[in-house]
Design a protein around this motif. Structure first.
Motif, PDB file in Angstrom:
ATOM      1  N   GLU A 138       0.903  -1.233  -0.105  1.00 19.67           N
ATOM      2  CA  GLU A 138      -0.056  -0.019  -0.063  1.00 19.67           C
ATOM      3  C   GLU A 138       0.879   1.273  -0.064  1.00 19.67           C
ATOM      4  O   GLU A 138       0.716   2.167  -0.784  1.00 19.67           O
ATOM      5  CB  GLU A 138      -0.824  -0.104   1.354  1.00 19.67           C
ATOM      6  N   ASN A 139       1.980   1.231   0.966  1.00 19.78           N
ATOM      7  CA  ASN A 139       2.795   2.518   0.910  1.00 19.78           C
ATOM      8  C   ASN A 139       3.568   2.628  -0.472  1.00 19.78           C
ATOM      9  O   ASN A 139       3.854   3.784  -0.969  1.00 19.78           O
ATOM     10  CB  ASN A 139       3.860   2.353   2.108  1.00 19.78           C
ATOM     11  N   ARG A 140       3.948   1.272  -1.123  1.00 13.95           N
ATOM     12  CA  ARG A 140       4.450   1.436  -2.381  1.00 13.95           C
ATOM     13  C   ARG A 140       3.658   2.048  -3.407  1.00 13.95           C
ATOM     14  O   ARG A 140       4.191   2.903  -4.242  1.00 13.95           O
ATOM     15  CB  ARG A 140       4.893   0.174  -2.798  1.00 13.95           C
ATOM     16  N   LYS A 141       2.330   1.719  -3.238  1.00 11.68           N
ATOM     17  CA  LYS A 141       1.446   2.324  -4.562  1.00 11.68           C
ATOM     18  C   LYS A 141       1.171   3.638  -4.057  1.00 11.68           C
ATOM     19  O   LYS A 141       0.916   4.467  -5.132  1.00 11.68           O
ATOM     20  CB  LYS A 141       0.037   1.325  -4.298  1.00 11.68           C
ATOM     21  N   MET A 142       0.970   4.265  -2.993  1.00 12.56           N
ATOM     22  CA  MET A 142       0.737   5.502  -2.459  1.00 12.56           C
ATOM     23  C   MET A 142       2.036   6.319  -2.956  1.00 12.56           C
ATOM     24  O   MET A 142       1.827   7.434  -3.529  1.00 12.56           O
ATOM     25  CB  MET A 142       0.589   5.723  -1.075  1.00 12.56           C
ATOM     26  N   GLU A 143       3.164   5.855  -2.784  1.00 15.21           N
ATOM     27  CA  GLU A 143       4.463   6.623  -3.157  1.00 15.21           C
ATOM     28  C   GLU A 143       4.415   6.757  -4.544  1.00 15.21           C
ATOM     29  O   GLU A 143       4.817   7.944  -5.274  1.00 15.21           O
ATOM     30  CB  GLU A 143       5.737   5.858  -2.690  1.00 15.21           C
ATOM     31  N   GLY A 144       4.046   5.680  -5.450  1.00 16.49           N
ATOM     32  CA  GLY A 144       4.150   5.872  -6.920  1.00 16.49           C
ATOM     33  C   GLY A 144       3.089   6.634  -7.376  1.00 16.49           C
ATOM     34  O   GLY A 144       3.164   7.397  -8.321  1.00 16.49           O
ATOM     35  N   LEU A 145       1.775   6.726  -6.588  1.00 18.13           N
ATOM     36  CA  LEU A 145       0.678   7.762  -6.993  1.00 18.13           C
ATOM     37  C   LEU A 145       1.345   8.952  -6.684  1.00 18.13           C
ATOM     38  O   LEU A 145       1.226  10.173  -7.732  1.00 18.13           O
ATOM     39  CB  LEU A 145      -0.509   7.327  -6.208  1.00 18.13           C
ATOM     40  N   ARG A 146       1.856   9.389  -5.643  1.00 14.74           N
ATOM     41  CA  ARG A 146       2.529  10.957  -5.263  1.00 14.74           C
ATOM     42  C   ARG A 146       3.675  11.057  -6.429  1.00 14.74           C
ATOM     43  O   ARG A 146       3.432  12.309  -6.816  1.00 14.74           O
ATOM     44  CB  ARG A 146       3.151  10.791  -3.902  1.00 14.74           C
ATOM     45  N   SER A 147       4.464  10.225  -6.810  1.00 14.17           N
ATOM     46  CA  SER A 147       5.593  10.442  -7.707  1.00 14.17           C
ATOM     47  C   SER A 147       4.774  10.859  -9.025  1.00 14.17           C
ATOM     48  O   SER A 147       5.129  11.882  -9.836  1.00 14.17           O
ATOM     49  CB  SER A 147       6.237   9.147  -7.992  1.00 14.17           C
ATOM     50  N   ARG A 148       3.771   9.871  -9.447  1.00 13.17           N
ATOM     51  CA  ARG A 148       2.872  10.711 -10.753  1.00 13.17           C
ATOM     52  C   ARG A 148       2.308  11.568 -10.569  1.00 13.17           C
ATOM     53  O   ARG A 148       2.190  12.587 -11.592  1.00 13.17           O
ATOM     54  CB  ARG A 148       1.963   9.305 -11.335  1.00 13.17           C
ATOM     55  N   GLN A 149       1.728  12.124  -9.452  1.00 12.27           N
ATOM     56  CA  GLN A 149       1.201  13.460  -9.263  1.00 12.27           C
ATOM     57  C   GLN A 149       2.085  14.462  -9.267  1.00 12.27           C
ATOM     58  O   GLN A 149       1.850  15.639 -10.089  1.00 12.27           O
ATOM     59  CB  GLN A 149       0.270  13.304  -7.881  1.00 12.27           C
ATOM     60  N   ILE A 150       3.212  14.390  -8.830  1.00 14.29           N
ATOM     61  CA  ILE A 150       4.224  15.344  -8.808  1.00 14.29           C
ATOM     62  C   ILE A 150       4.725  15.524 -10.181  1.00 14.29           C
ATOM     63  O   ILE A 150       4.894  16.705 -10.689  1.00 14.29           O
ATOM     64  CB  ILE A 150       5.510  15.012  -8.107  1.00 14.29           C
ATOM     65  N   ALA A 151       4.802  14.449 -10.991  1.00 10.37           N
ATOM     66  CA  ALA A 151       5.485  14.574 -12.310  1.00 10.37           C
ATOM     67  C   ALA A 151       4.392  15.251 -13.093  1.00 10.37           C
ATOM     68  O   ALA A 151       4.711  16.197 -14.065  1.00 10.37           O
ATOM     69  CB  ALA A 151       5.752  13.109 -13.018  1.00 10.37           C
ATOM     70  N   GLN A 152       3.247  14.948 -12.886  1.00 13.53           N
ATOM     71  CA  GLN A 152       2.131  15.579 -13.661  1.00 13.53           C
ATOM     72  C   GLN A 152       2.014  17.076 -13.235  1.00 13.53           C
ATOM     73  O   GLN A 152       1.838  17.906 -14.270  1.00 13.53           O
ATOM     74  CB  GLN A 152       0.961  14.786 -13.381  1.00 13.53           C
ATOM     75  N   ARG A 153       2.149  17.334 -12.095  1.00 12.21           N
ATOM     76  CA  ARG A 153       2.142  18.842 -11.765  1.00 12.21           C
ATOM     77  C   ARG A 153       3.287  19.423 -12.268  1.00 12.21           C
ATOM     78  O   ARG A 153       2.997  20.714 -12.836  1.00 12.21           O
ATOM     79  CB  ARG A 153       1.927  18.786 -10.074  1.00 12.21           C
ATOM     80  N   LEU A 154       4.538  18.897 -12.279  1.00 12.49           N
ATOM     81  CA  LEU A 154       5.499  19.850 -13.047  1.00 12.49           C
ATOM     82  C   LEU A 154       5.273  19.828 -14.205  1.00 12.49           C
ATOM     83  O   LEU A 154       5.672  20.812 -14.981  1.00 12.49           O
ATOM     84  CB  LEU A 154       6.890  18.662 -12.705  1.00 12.49           C
ATOM     85  N   GLY A 155       4.623  18.799 -15.126  1.00  6.60           N
ATOM     86  CA  GLY A 155       4.177  19.030 -16.688  1.00  6.60           C
ATOM     87  C   GLY A 155       3.430  20.134 -16.871  1.00  6.60           C
ATOM     88  O   GLY A 155       3.531  20.869 -17.754  1.00  6.60           O
ATOM     89  N   VAL A 156       2.286  20.245 -15.920  1.00  3.12           N
ATOM     90  CA  VAL A 156       1.332  21.286 -16.046  1.00  3.12           C
ATOM     91  C   VAL A 156       1.996  22.638 -15.652  1.00  3.12           C
ATOM     92  O   VAL A 156       2.029  23.586 -16.497  1.00  3.12           O
ATOM     93  CB  VAL A 156      -0.045  20.990 -15.150  1.00  3.12           C
ATOM     94  N   GLU A 157       2.803  22.805 -14.786  1.00  5.48           N
ATOM     95  CA  GLU A 157       3.330  23.989 -14.510  1.00  5.48           C
ATOM     96  C   GLU A 157       4.498  24.422 -15.353  1.00  5.48           C
ATOM     97  O   GLU A 157       4.658  25.677 -15.896  1.00  5.48           O
ATOM     98  CB  GLU A 157       4.518  23.909 -13.107  1.00  5.48           C
ATOM     99  N   GLU A 158       5.179  23.310 -16.225  1.00  6.91           N
ATOM    100  CA  GLU A 158       6.176  23.518 -17.159  1.00  6.91           C
ATOM    101  C   GLU A 158       5.252  24.062 -18.568  1.00  6.91           C
ATOM    102  O   GLU A 158       5.759  25.154 -19.292  1.00  6.91           O
ATOM    103  CB  GLU A 158       6.800  22.451 -17.675  1.00  6.91           C
ATOM    104  N   ALA A 159       4.074  23.651 -18.721  1.00  6.02           N
ATOM    105  CA  ALA A 159       3.231  24.033 -19.942  1.00  6.02           C
ATOM    106  C   ALA A 159       2.691  25.542 -19.640  1.00  6.02           C
ATOM    107  O   ALA A 159       2.652  26.361 -20.587  1.00  6.02           O
ATOM    108  CB  ALA A 159       2.194  22.972 -20.098  1.00  6.02           C
ATOM    109  N   HIS A 160       2.433  25.492 -18.575  1.00  9.48           N
ATOM    110  CA  HIS A 160       1.927  27.046 -17.903  1.00  9.48           C
ATOM    111  C   HIS A 160       3.048  28.191 -18.270  1.00  9.48           C
ATOM    112  O   HIS A 160       2.836  29.152 -18.855  1.00  9.48           O
ATOM    113  CB  HIS A 160       1.353  27.010 -16.451  1.00  9.48           C
TER     114      HIS A 160
END
Length: 124
Positions: free
Chosen positions: A46-68
């Motif tokens: 469960e912790n591994r899945k949550m960490e993976g989710l956080r990593s994907r969200q951070i990567a997605q947020r950085l992508g959105v910020e970069e596009a912005h």
């Protein structure tokens, strides 16, 4: 990723089956150890899945910020170009207005001097 997830899932199933077998055979201490290990592994998974989710969200947020930021830079470049065009056009119009004002003032002085001359001739 899927292979790892599948391996963990398979191991959890095997461990669960082992626990049930131990309970059937009356090996309650071993079944309790398997139960605790299952809980640890599930929590770890469960912790591994949550960490993976956080990593994907951070990567997605950085992508959105970069596009912005890219969109913002493009907007600023377009704005600067439009403002440059505006300033240039305003300067041209101001110079044209000054030139016309100068011509109108000369024409007014010329007419005024002609009228003064005509008025003086009449008065004389």
């Amino acid at each position: 990723m899927e292979v790892e997830e599948s391996a963990v899932h398979d191991f959890l199933l095997i461990l669960e089956e082992h626990k049930k077998n131990c309970e059937r055979q009356g090996k309650y201490v071993e079944a309790d150890i398997a139960k605790k290990r299952l809980a640890e592994l599930r929590q770890h998974e469960e912790n591994r899945k949550m960490e993976g989710l956080r990593s994907r969200q951070i990567a997605q947020r950085l992508g959105v910020e970069e596009a912005h930021m890219l969109e913002f830079q493009q907007f600023n470049a377009m704005w600067d170009a439009k403002m440059g065009e505006y300033e240039q056009r305003a300067t041209e119009l101001l110079e044209a207005m000054r030139a016309r004002h100068t011509l109108d003032a000369r024409e007014l002085r010329r007419r005024s001097s002609e009228n003064d001359g005509a008025t003086r001739r009449w008065a004389a």
